[in-house]
Design a protein around this motif. Structure first.
Motif, mmCIF file in Angstrom:
data_model
loop_
_atom_site.group_PDB
_atom_site.id
_atom_site.type_symbol
_atom_site.label_atom_id
_atom_site.label_comp_id
_atom_site.label_asym_id
_atom_site.label_seq_id
_atom_site.Cartn_x
_atom_site.Cartn_y
_atom_site.Cartn_z
ATOM 1 N N UNK A 17 -34.492 -10.224 -81.870
ATOM 2 C CA UNK A 17 -33.341 -9.391 -82.245
ATOM 3 C C UNK A 17 -33.821 -8.039 -82.770
ATOM 4 N N UNK A 18 -34.938 -8.060 -83.505
ATOM 5 C CA UNK A 18 -35.504 -6.820 -84.046
ATOM 6 C C UNK A 18 -35.948 -5.922 -82.892
ATOM 7 N N UNK A 19 -36.588 -6.518 -81.881
ATOM 8 C CA UNK A 19 -37.007 -5.737 -80.708
ATOM 9 C C UNK A 19 -35.799 -5.127 -79.999
ATOM 10 N N UNK A 20 -34.737 -5.909 -79.873
ATOM 11 C CA UNK A 20 -33.516 -5.398 -79.247
ATOM 12 C C UNK A 20 -32.916 -4.266 -80.074
ATOM 13 N N UNK A 21 -33.031 -4.364 -81.393
ATOM 14 C CA UNK A 21 -32.511 -3.320 -82.274
ATOM 15 C C UNK A 21 -33.281 -2.013 -82.082
ATOM 16 N N UNK A 22 -34.603 -2.121 -81.882
ATOM 17 C CA UNK A 22 -35.413 -0.928 -81.599
ATOM 18 C C UNK A 22 -34.888 -0.251 -80.339
ATOM 19 N N UNK A 23 -34.618 -1.058 -79.315
ATOM 20 C CA UNK A 23 -34.110 -0.503 -78.054
ATOM 21 C C UNK A 23 -32.713 0.080 -78.236
ATOM 22 N N UNK A 24 -31.838 -0.644 -78.940
ATOM 23 C CA UNK A 24 -30.467 -0.167 -79.144
ATOM 24 C C UNK A 24 -30.446 1.143 -79.926
ATOM 25 N N UNK A 25 -31.306 1.245 -80.927
ATOM 26 C CA UNK A 25 -31.383 2.469 -81.741
ATOM 27 C C UNK A 25 -32.152 3.577 -81.039
ATOM 28 N N UNK A 26 -32.733 3.260 -79.884
ATOM 29 C CA UNK A 26 -33.577 4.216 -79.155
ATOM 30 C C UNK A 26 -34.677 4.758 -80.064
ATOM 31 N N UNK A 27 -35.174 3.888 -80.937
ATOM 32 C CA UNK A 27 -36.137 4.298 -81.960
ATOM 33 C C UNK A 27 -37.436 4.825 -81.374
ATOM 34 N N UNK A 28 -37.840 4.348 -80.213
ATOM 35 C CA UNK A 28 -39.075 4.831 -79.602
ATOM 36 C C UNK A 28 -39.005 6.311 -79.261
ATOM 37 N N UNK A 29 -37.803 6.817 -79.040
ATOM 38 C CA UNK A 29 -37.663 8.209 -78.624
ATOM 39 C C UNK A 29 -37.739 9.181 -79.789
ATOM 40 N N UNK A 30 -37.568 8.715 -81.016
ATOM 41 C CA UNK A 30 -37.620 9.652 -82.145
ATOM 42 C C UNK A 30 -38.488 9.165 -83.286
ATOM 43 N N UNK A 31 -39.227 8.065 -83.071
ATOM 44 C CA UNK A 31 -40.192 7.585 -84.063
ATOM 45 C C UNK A 31 -41.419 7.087 -83.316
ATOM 46 N N UNK A 32 -42.389 6.612 -84.065
ATOM 47 C CA UNK A 32 -43.564 6.028 -83.426
ATOM 48 C C UNK A 32 -43.469 4.499 -83.377
ATOM 49 N N UNK A 33 -42.274 3.957 -83.457
ATOM 50 C CA UNK A 33 -42.038 2.514 -83.437
ATOM 51 C C UNK A 33 -42.173 1.992 -82.008
ATOM 52 N N UNK A 34 -42.887 0.898 -81.867
ATOM 53 C CA UNK A 34 -43.041 0.238 -80.580
ATOM 54 C C UNK A 34 -42.432 -1.155 -80.692
ATOM 55 N N UNK A 35 -41.534 -1.529 -79.779
ATOM 56 C CA UNK A 35 -40.888 -2.841 -79.848
ATOM 57 C C UNK A 35 -41.874 -4.005 -79.918
ATOM 58 N N UNK A 36 -42.969 -3.902 -79.202
ATOM 59 C CA UNK A 36 -43.957 -4.974 -79.184
ATOM 60 C C UNK A 36 -44.657 -5.173 -80.512
ATOM 61 N N UNK A 37 -44.557 -4.203 -81.399
ATOM 62 C CA UNK A 37 -45.223 -4.300 -82.699
ATOM 63 C C UNK A 37 -44.398 -5.060 -83.730
ATOM 64 N N UNK A 38 -43.157 -5.390 -83.397
ATOM 65 C CA UNK A 38 -42.264 -6.027 -84.380
ATOM 66 C C UNK A 38 -42.831 -7.327 -84.941
#
Length: 177
Positions: A17-38
């Motif tokens: 769910x956390x990985x999906x939240x990263x995608x939903x928030x489009x966090x990769x596009x404006x932070x250095x967050x990577x879904x696989x790192x959750x």
């Protein structure tokens, strides 16, 4: 920050769910967050006592998933981290600047090509960021819009600086000769 904030705002959830939240928030596009790192982040936060495992559950044929929640220590850490991040001004240095300052032996045509390539990449990043913002604008909060606009403004500034560099490459090359 992302994991703690998400758990504090949205309640307990599992890593997927956390990985999906990263995608939903489009966090990769404006932070250095990577879904696989959750998962790694969750494991570390559990070790630090900032997040705890609540339970394990299975839905249908999906694998068992551990549900996590933020702890009281995690809420205190989040408050401190949030305050620090809002107050800290970061103007990162670009290794390109050091290399440019010592580019006296780089031929003019190579420096010109490097500058052109950097401009192409920056313009592509700008177009992507503008397109992403245009598509997401109706669903973004005011703060999220401002974050996206900040990224766009930084890209425009980088482009303007690189255009100035492009116009001065010959001068830079002749100074090094």
């Amino acid at each position: 920050m992302f994991v703690l904030s998400t758990l504090a705002e949205r309640g307990p959830m599992h890593g997927h769910q956390m990985r999906l939240q990263v995608a939903e928030d489009r966090a990769e596009s404006w932070t250095d967050i990577k879904p696989g790192a959750m998962y790694g982040v969750l494991t570390r936060l559990v070790r630090e006592g900032l997040v705890e495992e609540m339970r394990t559950e299975r839905q249908g044929n999906y694998p068992e998933r551990t549900i996590y929640r933020i702890t009281p220590e995690g809420r205190r850490a989040l408050e401190t981290l949030h305050d620090q991040m809002l107050r800290t001004v970061v103007v990162a240095t670009d290794p390109f600047d050091l290399a440019l300052a010592h580019s006296g032996t780089v031929p003019e045509d190579i420096l010109q090509e490097i500058t052109r390539a950097r401009l192409l990449e920056l313009n592509a990043s700008l177009a992507t960021a503008e397109s992403r913002l245009a598509g997401a604008r109706p669903w973004l909060s005011t703060a999220e819009k401002l974050v996206a606009e900040h990224q766009i403004a930084r890209l425009r500034t980088e482009i303007a600086w690189h255009e100035q560099l492009r116009d001065n490459v010959a001068k830079i090359a002749h100074e090094g000769a």
